[in-house]
Design an enzyme around this catalytic site. Structure first.
Site, PDB file in Angstrom:
ATOM      1  N   ARG A   1       0.711  -1.286  -0.033  1.00  0.00           N
ATOM      2  CA  ARG A   1       0.210  -0.046   0.019  1.00  0.00           C
ATOM      3  C   ARG A   1       0.809   1.378   0.045  1.00  0.00           C
ATOM      4  NH1 ARG A   1      -3.023  -4.156   2.082  1.00  0.00           N
ATOM      5  NH2 ARG A   1      -1.076  -4.420   2.859  1.00  0.00           N
ATOM      6  N   THR A   2       1.922   1.407   0.703  1.00  0.00           N
ATOM      7  CA  THR A   2       2.625   2.558   0.986  1.00  0.00           C
ATOM      8  C   THR A   2       3.168   2.919  -0.348  1.00  0.00           C
ATOM      9  OG1 THR A   2       2.769   2.006   3.270  1.00  0.00           O
ATOM     10  CG2 THR A   2       4.236   3.827   2.327  1.00  0.00           C
TER      11      THR A   2
ATOM     12  N   LYS B   1      26.650  -4.082  -4.681  1.00  0.00           N
ATOM     13  CA  LYS B   1      28.098  -4.268  -4.780  1.00  0.00           C
ATOM     14  C   LYS B   1      28.952  -3.671  -3.666  1.00  0.00           C
ATOM     15  CE  LYS B   1      27.289  -3.043  -9.635  1.00  0.00           C
ATOM     16  NZ  LYS B   1      27.849  -1.848 -10.519  1.00  0.00           N
TER      17      LYS B   1
ATOM     18  N   ARG C   1      11.754   3.940   2.313  1.00  0.00           N
ATOM     19  CA  ARG C   1      11.271   3.217   3.521  1.00  0.00           C
ATOM     20  C   ARG C   1      12.589   2.455   3.747  1.00  0.00           C
ATOM     21  NH1 ARG C   1       6.419  -0.851   4.073  1.00  0.00           N
ATOM     22  NH2 ARG C   1       5.348   1.353   4.760  1.00  0.00           N
TER      23      ARG C   1
ATOM     24  N   HIS D   1       6.306   6.434  11.080  1.00  0.00           N
ATOM     25  CA  HIS D   1       5.663   6.186   9.653  1.00  0.00           C
ATOM     26  C   HIS D   1       4.777   7.373   9.530  1.00  0.00           C
ATOM     27  CE1 HIS D   1       4.116   4.431   6.197  1.00  0.00           C
ATOM     28  NE2 HIS D   1       3.986   3.043   6.640  1.00  0.00           N
TER      29      HIS D   1
HETATM   30  C1  NCD Z   1       2.606  -0.864   8.381  1.00  0.00           C
HETATM   31  C2  NCD Z   1       4.014  -0.771   8.383  1.00  0.00           C
HETATM   32  O1  NCD Z   1       5.006  -1.037   7.042  1.00  0.00           O
HETATM   33  O2  NCD Z   1       4.574  -0.351   9.450  1.00  0.00           O
HETATM   34  N1  NCD Z   1       2.016  -1.109   6.864  1.00  0.00           N
HETATM   35  C3  NCD Z   1       1.793  -0.026   6.201  1.00  0.00           C
HETATM   36  O3  NCD Z   1       2.508   0.752   5.705  1.00  0.00           O
HETATM   37  N2  NCD Z   1       0.556   0.273   5.825  1.00  0.00           N
HETATM   38  C4  NCD Z   1       2.078  -1.824   9.245  1.00  0.00           C
HETATM   39  C5  NCD Z   1       2.656  -3.246   9.241  1.00  0.00           C
HETATM   40  O4  NCD Z   1       3.198  -3.553   8.211  1.00  0.00           O
HETATM   41  O5  NCD Z   1       2.328  -4.012  10.055  1.00  0.00           O
END
Ligand code: NCD
Length: 357
Positions: free
Chosen positions: A90-91, A119, A140, A173
């Site tokens: 999703r993100t 590398k 991320r 997040h």
């Molecule tokens: C979350 C995350 O990555 O922290 N997922 C997300 O971004 N919707 C929650 C999770 O992975 O449990």
């Protein structure tokens, strides 16, 4: 002196309390909106309401071809890099869709085995490389402070481009918290608003970064009580509750989900974050059977209460809840696309143009 990352040493910046970092991360010449988005602590209530209004505007504009084409014309001169070295559905996709809505072209690295990190190139050098080709980095990583360090580095380079934190280890997040707040604001819009609500968090509250970011954002709304329901092993960490206590927010810990559901306006379920286990099978030893939301909990949830989840879920919400109008997790997902579009538009200074369309 103007507060800008160019006027503070890396060490001094990293050592500041989170709330004091905000002015250094703002868009130069802007009106308090973020340039780099790294933490929930950068958002106060006026800014959250501006973002929600912008997301609403974008959501309505995107319904017509004329509106959608206007939005798509705004950032055709910009390119975004999506650097995701941790798994994401999703993100990643909602940021990609947000870029597409605003006309940005995109590139991505989703597996460092396919980049020069394989590398032996450092993450810092990789990110610096992205900044040569792109105008925004959405990232991320499993590391806690990397986005923040890179924000300082890039702001002090000859390509000072914004960094958007899409999840930094177990820590923060912020864009998930923004979409959660947007969902809460929309859910209670015609029902007296978000203030004076009881929000119950349940699951792995120790290692879930979404909880840390959302718990902070909720402190912007008066009278919100936060209840943390988890097995002892995964109870909410003290840095989160210290912030709540310092702000005079009412909070409590509990191990009883069912007992707390009837008084909750929102129940925010989370997944066991066993990717952080220090030894194999560590999480499986914790009894999590009472930290699941099923038909019994649904029957106890108030009529106007909602169920949230950042997703992905495992079995912590039974699928029998999915069609209940109070199940908000699917809408949360779509809200993510709108609020991330709003944030990216704001980052590049397009808020007024969109609001004036
Ligand atoms: C979350 C995350 O990555 O922290 N997922 C997300 O971004 N919707 C929650 C999770 O992975 O449990």
């Amino acid at each position: 002196m103007e507060k800008n990352l160019q006027y503070i040493s890396r060490e001094d910046f990293l050592a500041l309390p989170l709330e004091d970092k905000r002015p250094y991360l703002e868009r130069p010449g802007g009106d308090g909106e973020p340039f780099h988005t790294l933490f929930a602590q950068q958002f106060d209530r006026p800014l959250l309401e501006r973002l929600a209004a912008l997301a609403n505007r974008i959501r309505f504009m995107a319904k017509t071809k004329e509106g959608a084409l206007f939005l798509k014309s705004l950032l055709t001169h910009k390119r975004a890099m999506l650097y995701f070295s941790q798994p994401s559905s999703r993100t990643f996709l909602s940021h990609l869709a947000a870029c597409q809505i605003l006309g940005l072209t995109t590139g991505s690295v989703r597996d460092t085995a396919t980049s020069s990190e394989f590398k032996g190139e450092s993450k810092e050098d990789s990110i610096r490389t992205f900044s040569s080709y792109f105008d925004l980095i959405i990232m991320r990583t499993p590391e806690k402070g990397l986005a923040e360090q890179m924000a300082w580095e890039l702001s002090n380079s000859d390509r000072p481009i914004p960094i958007l934190n899409a999840g930094s280890g177990k820590d923060q997040h912020p864009t998930q918290a923004l979409l959660d707040i947007y969902t809460l604001l929309r859910s209670f819009e015609n029902k007296g608003g978000l203030q004076n609500r009881t929000i119950t968090f349940c699951g792995d509250l120790l290692r879930g970064r979404t909880v840390r970011s959302l718990s902070y954002l909720l402190t912007n709304f008066p009278g919100i009580r936060q209840i943390f329901v988890a097995p002892d092993a995964w109870q909410v960490p003290q840095d989160v509750t210290d912030i709540l206590s310092a702000k005079g927010v009412a909070w409590e810990k509990s191990s009883d989900l069912r007992g707390n559901v009837p008084q909750s306006d929102a129940v925010y379920m989370t997944r066991i974050q066993d990717e952080w286990d220090e030894s194999k099978g560590e999480s499986a030893k914790v009894d999590s059977s009472r930290f699941k939301f099923g038909q019994e909990e649904l029957d106890l949830l108030p009529k106007d209460g909602i169920i949230m989840h950042p997703l992905p879920r495992r079995d912590e919400i039974a699928t029998c809840c999915d069609r209940d109008p109070r199940a908000m997790y699917w809408r949360q997902m779509r809200n993510g696309m709108w609020i991330r579009s709003a944030l990216i538009a704001m980052t590049f200074g397009y808020e007024k143009q969109i609001m004036g369309f």
